[in-house]
Design a protein around this motif. Structure first.
Motif, PDB file in Angstrom:
ATOM      1  N   GLU A  49      54.570   8.019 -24.047  1.00 50.73           N
ATOM      2  CA  GLU A  49      55.420   8.906 -24.848  1.00 50.73           C
ATOM      3  C   GLU A  49      55.980   8.181 -26.066  1.00 50.73           C
ATOM      4  O   GLU A  49      55.994   8.739 -27.170  1.00 50.73           O
ATOM      5  N   ASP A  50      56.454   6.944 -25.889  1.00 51.23           N
ATOM      6  CA  ASP A  50      56.975   6.160 -27.019  1.00 51.23           C
ATOM      7  C   ASP A  50      55.912   5.983 -28.102  1.00 51.23           C
ATOM      8  O   ASP A  50      56.178   6.179 -29.291  1.00 51.23           O
ATOM      9  N   ILE A  51      54.718   5.604 -27.694  1.00 53.44           N
ATOM     10  CA  ILE A  51      53.642   5.337 -28.657  1.00 53.44           C
ATOM     11  C   ILE A  51      53.239   6.618 -29.369  1.00 53.44           C
ATOM     12  O   ILE A  51      53.084   6.643 -30.597  1.00 53.44           O
ATOM     13  N   LYS A  52      53.080   7.696 -28.627  1.00 58.18           N
ATOM     14  CA  LYS A  52      52.686   8.966 -29.252  1.00 58.18           C
ATOM     15  C   LYS A  52      53.782   9.485 -30.184  1.00 58.18           C
ATOM     16  O   LYS A  52      53.506   9.977 -31.273  1.00 58.18           O
ATOM     17  N   ARG A  53      55.047   9.377 -29.768  1.00 60.57           N
ATOM     18  CA  ARG A  53      56.165   9.853 -30.580  1.00 60.57           C
ATOM     19  C   ARG A  53      56.256   9.076 -31.900  1.00 60.57           C
ATOM     20  O   ARG A  53      56.512   9.640 -32.954  1.00 60.57           O
ATOM     21  N   SER A  54      56.017   7.785 -31.840  1.00 60.17           N
ATOM     22  CA  SER A  54      56.135   6.956 -33.046  1.00 60.17           C
ATOM     23  C   SER A  54      54.916   7.068 -33.962  1.00 60.17           C
ATOM     24  O   SER A  54      54.999   6.697 -35.130  1.00 60.17           O
ATOM     25  N   LYS A  55      53.796   7.537 -33.405  1.00 55.74           N
ATOM     26  CA  LYS A  55      52.536   7.625 -34.172  1.00 55.74           C
ATOM     27  C   LYS A  55      52.142   6.259 -34.747  1.00 55.74           C
ATOM     28  O   LYS A  55      51.599   6.158 -35.840  1.00 55.74           O
ATOM     29  N   CYS A  56      52.435   5.209 -33.989  1.00 57.05           N
ATOM     30  CA  CYS A  56      52.167   3.854 -34.474  1.00 57.05           C
ATOM     31  C   CYS A  56      50.669   3.534 -34.452  1.00 57.05           C
ATOM     32  O   CYS A  56      49.894   4.134 -33.721  1.00 57.05           O
ATOM     33  N   GLN A  91      45.392   0.123 -25.445  1.00 58.97           N
ATOM     34  CA  GLN A  91      43.933   0.043 -25.525  1.00 58.97           C
ATOM     35  C   GLN A  91      43.308   1.424 -25.352  1.00 58.97           C
ATOM     36  O   GLN A  91      42.380   1.792 -26.065  1.00 58.97           O
ATOM     37  N   GLY A  92      43.837   2.212 -24.441  1.00 57.83           N
ATOM     38  CA  GLY A  92      43.333   3.568 -24.225  1.00 57.83           C
ATOM     39  C   GLY A  92      43.520   4.474 -25.427  1.00 57.83           C
ATOM     40  O   GLY A  92      42.783   5.452 -25.594  1.00 57.83           O
ATOM     41  N   LEU A  93      44.494   4.145 -26.262  1.00 60.42           N
ATOM     42  CA  LEU A  93      44.758   4.937 -27.480  1.00 60.42           C
ATOM     43  C   LEU A  93      44.153   4.308 -28.726  1.00 60.42           C
ATOM     44  O   LEU A  93      44.332   4.816 -29.829  1.00 60.42           O
ATOM     45  N   GLY A  94      43.458   3.177 -28.560  1.00 62.36           N
ATOM     46  CA  GLY A  94      42.850   2.498 -29.697  1.00 62.36           C
ATOM     47  C   GLY A  94      43.865   1.804 -30.597  1.00 62.36           C
ATOM     48  O   GLY A  94      43.653   1.679 -31.800  1.00 62.36           O
ATOM     49  N   ARG A 149      43.285 -11.725 -21.789  1.00 65.34           N
ATOM     50  CA  ARG A 149      42.199 -12.163 -22.684  1.00 65.34           C
ATOM     51  C   ARG A 149      41.015 -11.204 -22.676  1.00 65.34           C
ATOM     52  O   ARG A 149      40.169 -11.262 -23.564  1.00 65.34           O
ATOM     53  N   HIS A 150      40.957 -10.320 -21.694  1.00 66.34           N
ATOM     54  CA  HIS A 150      39.852  -9.363 -21.603  1.00 66.34           C
ATOM     55  C   HIS A 150      40.125  -8.069 -22.374  1.00 66.34           C
ATOM     56  O   HIS A 150      39.248  -7.211 -22.461  1.00 66.34           O
ATOM     57  N   TYR A 151      41.313  -7.922 -22.917  1.00 63.96           N
ATOM     58  CA  TYR A 151      41.652  -6.745 -23.720  1.00 63.96           C
ATOM     59  C   TYR A 151      41.313  -7.025 -25.177  1.00 63.96           C
ATOM     60  O   TYR A 151      41.948  -7.868 -25.808  1.00 63.96           O
ATOM     61  N   PRO A 152      40.338  -6.306 -25.738  1.00 62.67           N
ATOM     62  CA  PRO A 152      39.916  -6.585 -27.117  1.00 62.67           C
ATOM     63  C   PRO A 152      40.940  -6.161 -28.169  1.00 62.67           C
ATOM     64  O   PRO A 152      40.824  -6.563 -29.323  1.00 62.67           O
ATOM     65  N   ASN A 153      41.942  -5.393 -27.775  1.00 65.90           N
ATOM     66  CA  ASN A 153      42.946  -4.910 -28.723  1.00 65.90           C
ATOM     67  C   ASN A 153      44.171  -5.815 -28.810  1.00 65.90           C
ATOM     68  O   ASN A 153      45.128  -5.472 -29.495  1.00 65.90           O
ATOM     69  N   VAL A 154      44.142  -6.967 -28.141  1.00 70.22           N
ATOM     70  CA  VAL A 154      45.344  -7.804 -28.040  1.00 70.22           C
ATOM     71  C   VAL A 154      45.169  -9.133 -28.759  1.00 70.22           C
ATOM     72  O   VAL A 154      44.171  -9.826 -28.581  1.00 70.22           O
TER      73      VAL A 154
END
Length: 150
Positions: A35-42, A83-86, A136-141
């Motif tokens: 919810e925080d991420i979607k609300r902020s549209k970051c 990661q799920g939200l890109g 280390r396995h998360y490509p978005n980090v």
């Protein structure tokens, strides 16, 4: 709501004129993070959250479950949701996961991103090492390792 590093990051973002927000959800709250991420549209998340203990890291020795939740479960949750939200995550971590040894003497061969953490002298560092091995396995980090004092 935020610690010293998070506060400094906020000050820098404001001074540079960026639009930014502090999240309100606890890191262990997947739905709240979403919810925080979607609300902020970051497009990017900067994470400086983690438990170091009060008054110091010795607190983590007697509060192991809380330390795991804050330093492992919560950060993984944030990275996984993003990661799920890109969305990219820059994670402020610790350099207190490596110790000089025979293969890495002072002034000799440096540690690299491929080196596994080799310092477990405190439960705090142990949790941070667990996180390093998984994150280390998360490509978005992007991991940034800090050592105090800064």
């Amino acid at each position: 709501r935020t610690g010293w590093i998070g506060g400094k990051v906020g000050e820098i973002m404001a001074a540079m004129g960026h639009t930014w927000y502090y999240g309100s959800a606890r890191l262990e709250d997947r739905k709240g993070l979403l919810e925080d991420i979607k609300r902020s549209k970051c497009t990017h998340v900067i994470n400086a959250a983690g438990l170091t203990g009060r008054p110091n890291v010795d607190w983590c020795e007697d509060h192991r479950v809380e330390t795991i939740r804050g330093n492992v479960v919560g950060v993984l949750q944030l990275c996984d949701v993003a990661q799920g939200l890109g969305i990219h995550v820059t994670n402020f971590a610790t350099g207190c996961i490596y110790a000089y040894d025979a293969e890495h003497p002072i002034g000799g061969k440096p540690f690299t991103e491929e080196d596994d953490p080799n310092f477990g002298g405190s439960f705090y560092s142990e949790t941070k090492s667990y996180l390093e091995m998984m994150i280390r396995h998360y490509p978005n980090v992007l991991q940034l390792r800090l050592r105090m004092p800064i």
